[in-house]
Design an enzyme around this catalytic site. Structure first.
Site, mmCIF file in Angstrom:
data_model
loop_
_atom_site.group_PDB
_atom_site.id
_atom_site.type_symbol
_atom_site.label_atom_id
_atom_site.label_comp_id
_atom_site.label_asym_id
_atom_site.label_seq_id
_atom_site.Cartn_x
_atom_site.Cartn_y
_atom_site.Cartn_z
ATOM 1 N N HIS A 52 -2.767 6.047 2.601
ATOM 2 C CA HIS A 52 -3.347 7.383 2.468
ATOM 3 C C HIS A 52 -4.501 7.395 1.479
ATOM 4 O O HIS A 52 -4.816 8.452 0.910
ATOM 5 C CB HIS A 52 -2.271 8.377 2.025
ATOM 6 N N ARG A 77 0.605 -1.202 -0.784
ATOM 7 C CA ARG A 77 1.017 -0.693 0.519
ATOM 8 C C ARG A 77 -0.151 -0.755 1.505
ATOM 9 O O ARG A 77 -1.170 -0.095 1.301
ATOM 10 C CB ARG A 77 1.512 0.754 0.407
ATOM 11 N N ASP A 91 -3.163 -13.354 1.230
ATOM 12 C CA ASP A 91 -4.193 -14.300 0.816
ATOM 13 C C ASP A 91 -5.020 -13.763 -0.354
ATOM 14 O O ASP A 91 -5.532 -14.542 -1.161
ATOM 15 C CB ASP A 91 -5.102 -14.658 1.987
ATOM 16 N N GLU A 156 11.317 6.342 5.976
ATOM 17 C CA GLU A 156 10.513 7.562 5.954
ATOM 18 C C GLU A 156 10.721 8.445 7.178
ATOM 19 O O GLU A 156 9.950 9.384 7.386
ATOM 20 C CB GLU A 156 9.028 7.211 5.884
ATOM 21 N N ASP A 182 7.749 12.264 3.958
ATOM 22 C CA ASP A 182 7.748 11.968 5.386
ATOM 23 C C ASP A 182 9.143 12.112 5.983
ATOM 24 O O ASP A 182 9.286 12.539 7.136
ATOM 25 C CB ASP A 182 7.213 10.562 5.640
#
Length: 263
Positions: A52, A77, A91, A156, A182
């Site tokens: 978000h 996230r 990576d 969620e 959520d």
């Protein structure tokens, strides 16, 4: 002679070694200065969000650099649980991943495979080119890479709640994190994180993780909610966000010095 590197412990390892819950905050501004300020706050975890927030690979890398000097865990996230995106994040040197919207044990198993090299997973091998291994300055990185990564998945949705016991039990999932906002929306209670059914779902999820010996985290900006979930056994509580703190504090300044607009 190159400098040989040792990677810091994962968030899962830090939770296991601590005698108290870990507390953290979100950094949603995509700003390395804000991330560094958060990292020096005394909190345990800085959660860099790309679901978000306007974060790309370069801004995430800058924030990882900014927080590296501080004794915090950087939890990152991605926007969604995609194996290619996860490979890029790993990576970059992301050690702690939080995958949003994991609704089933099968989905959780896919995420485990995404963070592991073959034959146990599908992560592409590019360690010589990547910050993850500090460009092959971490000895034995390929062999020990799995131990340098912790994987948290988010509960969620009502579907995830229906399967939370199975999701938490998936081998390779290091912990869960419940998103009450959520979850409330999925259960038909949009904007009602304190609805009794939503609270019961969060408590059920915490209990499910504890039952299989794994940490449960939760998003809880309201102190009373944070206290409730700590009492229930949550090992990680996210108690604020940089953008929310700035919004509320700047509004308070305006209220104090300007006051409400006249009618």
């Amino acid at each position: 002679m190159p400098v040989r590197m040792t990677l810091p412990p994962t968030l899962a390892a830090r939770i296991a070694a601590s005698d108290r819950p870990q507390f953290g905050m979100w950094v949603c501004s995509a700003n390395a200065v804000n991330a560094e300020i958060a990292a020096g706050s005394g909190l345990d975890v800085v959660l860099i969000d790309a679901e978000h927030s306007p974060n790309g690979l370069e801004s995430i890398l800058a924030q990882l650099h900014a927080v590296a000097a501080y004794p915090v865990s950087a939890l990152v996230r991605p926007p969604f649980g995609d194996a290619v995106v996860i490979k890029q994040y790993l990576d970059l040197g992301v050690q702690n991943l939080l995958i949003p919207m994991v609704d089933s044990a099968a989905h959780a198993e896919e995420m485990v495979r995404a963070v592991r090299y073959p034959p146990h997973g599908i992560r592409g091998v590019g360690s010589a080119l990547a910050r993850a291994s500090r460009w092959n300055r971490v000895e034995g990185y390929l062999t020990d890479a799995a131990s340098s990564v912790s994987l948290f998945v988010q509960i969620e949705s009502a579907a995830a709640l229906d399967h939370v016991e199975e999701i938490a039990a998936v081998e390779g999932v290091d912990g869960i994190l419940i998103g009450p906002a959520d979850l409330a929306a999925s259960m038909g209670f949009l904007g009602q994180q304190e609805h009794p059914e939503v609270v019961a779902g969060v408590l059920r999820s915490i209990a499910a993780a504890i039952a299989v010996g794994k940490p449960a985290g939760v998003n809880a900006f309201a102190p009373t909610a944070a206290d409730r979930y700590v009492e229930a056994g949550a090992s990680l509580v996210l108690v604020g966000a940089d953008v929310a703190l700035l919004a509320r504090a700047s509004e308070a300044l305006a209220d104090r010095f300007i006051g409400a607009p006249s009618a």
